[in-house]
Enzyme design. Structure first.
Site, short mmCIF file in Angstrom:
data_model
loop_
_atom_site.label_atom_id
_atom_site.label_comp_id
_atom_site.label_asym_id
_atom_site.label_seq_id
_atom_site.Cartn_x
_atom_site.Cartn_y
_atom_site.Cartn_z
N HIS A 1 30.13 32.59 42.02
CA HIS A 1 30.04 32.44 40.56
C HIS A 1 30.67 31.13 40.11
O HIS A 1 31.56 30.58 40.77
CB HIS A 1 30.64 33.66 39.83
CG HIS A 1 32.13 33.78 39.81
ND1 HIS A 1 32.77 34.98 39.65
CD2 HIS A 1 33.12 32.86 39.92
CE1 HIS A 1 34.08 34.78 39.64
NE2 HIS A 1 34.32 33.51 39.82
N ASP B 1 35.48 30.29 29.99
CA ASP B 1 35.31 31.74 29.86
C ASP B 1 36.61 32.38 29.38
O ASP B 1 37.65 31.72 29.31
CB ASP B 1 34.85 32.36 31.18
CG ASP B 1 35.64 31.85 32.38
OD1 ASP B 1 36.72 31.27 32.19
OD2 ASP B 1 35.17 32.03 33.52
N ASN C 1 32.09 34.91 45.41
CA ASN C 1 30.70 35.37 45.41
C ASN C 1 29.74 34.28 44.91
O ASN C 1 28.56 34.56 44.67
CB ASN C 1 30.56 36.63 44.55
CG ASN C 1 30.95 36.39 43.10
OD1 ASN C 1 31.31 35.28 42.73
ND2 ASN C 1 30.88 37.43 42.29
N GLU D 1 27.98 35.61 37.17
CA GLU D 1 27.97 36.34 38.44
C GLU D 1 26.59 36.24 39.10
O GLU D 1 25.62 35.85 38.45
CB GLU D 1 28.32 37.81 38.17
CG GLU D 1 29.67 38.04 37.47
CD GLU D 1 30.88 37.81 38.38
OE1 GLU D 1 30.77 37.08 39.38
OE2 GLU D 1 31.95 38.36 38.08
P1 PGA Z 1 40.39 30.84 41.77
O1 PGA Z 1 39.08 31.30 41.00
O2 PGA Z 1 40.64 29.42 41.34
O3 PGA Z 1 41.47 31.75 41.25
O4 PGA Z 1 40.11 30.97 43.22
C1 PGA Z 1 37.97 30.48 40.97
C2 PGA Z 1 36.85 31.16 40.24
O5 PGA Z 1 36.72 32.38 40.32
O6 PGA Z 1 36.08 30.45 39.57
#
Ligand code: PGA
Length: 217
Positions: free
Chosen positions: A120, A60, A118, A125
């Site tokens: 995702h 992404d 959450n 999302e």
């Molecule tokens: P993080 O993010 O590694 O910064 O915890 C993970 C994600 O949101 O996929």
């Protein structure tokens, strides 16, 4: 779920899997950003592996100037691509031409994922269709809050991103999900053992035949 002793062990175990894939003739990888993969990228740099025939696809990217220090292009250059012998032309990122990106993503040998608080994966999302492909998305309030730590203020966090879809990710031959920190344990359990539902995007991984989860607190 593989529970590792610490964050460096997490990076090292997943680096072993990447090293194995890099021994293939023309390896193809899907790569994540965020804080979780940092120990992995550090370990991969230290191992001085040959990336000259590898092609990567990032999961992404924010809707942001690609040269912005918090763009995922900048992140990948800083933590991995500028430190290994990969050809810049072999490092792919999504942009507004989402269909073109979808069309070039092959059945990769390995997809590495993080998980958001959450549920995702990439920027799919809660509520994302299991049939989703690469597209522009609005970021969830929770994601904007979570990612505000990388920006001067929450108002500077982009509100939109371009992400591979859940269907795109599921095409991968092998998937590794990395999670670091006790705050991820609850959502990890819900995603991997709970109901398979679009409200928890990562729960789609239960339908994949070759997924491994690596966690450390
Ligand atoms: P993080 O993010 O590694 O910064 O915890 C993970 C994600 O949101 O996929």
């Amino acid at each position: 779920m593989n529970v590792l002793k610490n964050y460096w062990e997490l990076g090292s175990r997943v680096a072993d899997i990447v090293e194995h894939v890099l021994a293939l003739p023309e390896p193809k990888l899907i790569l994540p950003t965020g804080s979780t993969p940092l120990s992995l990228y550090k370990e991969l740099v230290n191992r001085q592996l040959d990336w000259s025939t590898t092609t990567t696809f990032n999961l992404d990217e924010y809707v942001i100037n690609p040269n912005h220090p918090q763009s995922y292009r900048s992140f990948m250059k800083k933590h991995l691509f500028d430190r290994i012998n990969i050809y810049p032309n072999n490092c792919n990122f999504p942009d507004r031409n989402t269909q073109a990106y979808e069309d070039i993503i092959p059945e990769v040998d390995l997809c590495i994922l993080g998980i958001g608080s959450n549920g995702h994966i990439a920027f799919n999302e809660p509520g994302s269709s299991f049939d989703s492909v690469t597209r522009v998305v609005d970021l969830d309030k929770q994601t904007i809050e979570d990612n505000s730590r990388f920006f001067d203020s929450i108002d500077d966090v982009p509100t939109q991103a371009i992400t591979m879809g859940l269907k795109t990710i599921m095409k991968s031959k092998k998937i590794v999900l990395m999670a670091n920190g006790e705050h991820k344990l609850n959502i990890l359990n819900i995603a991997m053992n709970g109901e398979i539902t679009e409200s928890v995007p990562a729960s789609i991984l239960q339908k994949h035949k070759n997924v491994k989860v690596y966690y450390c607190d």
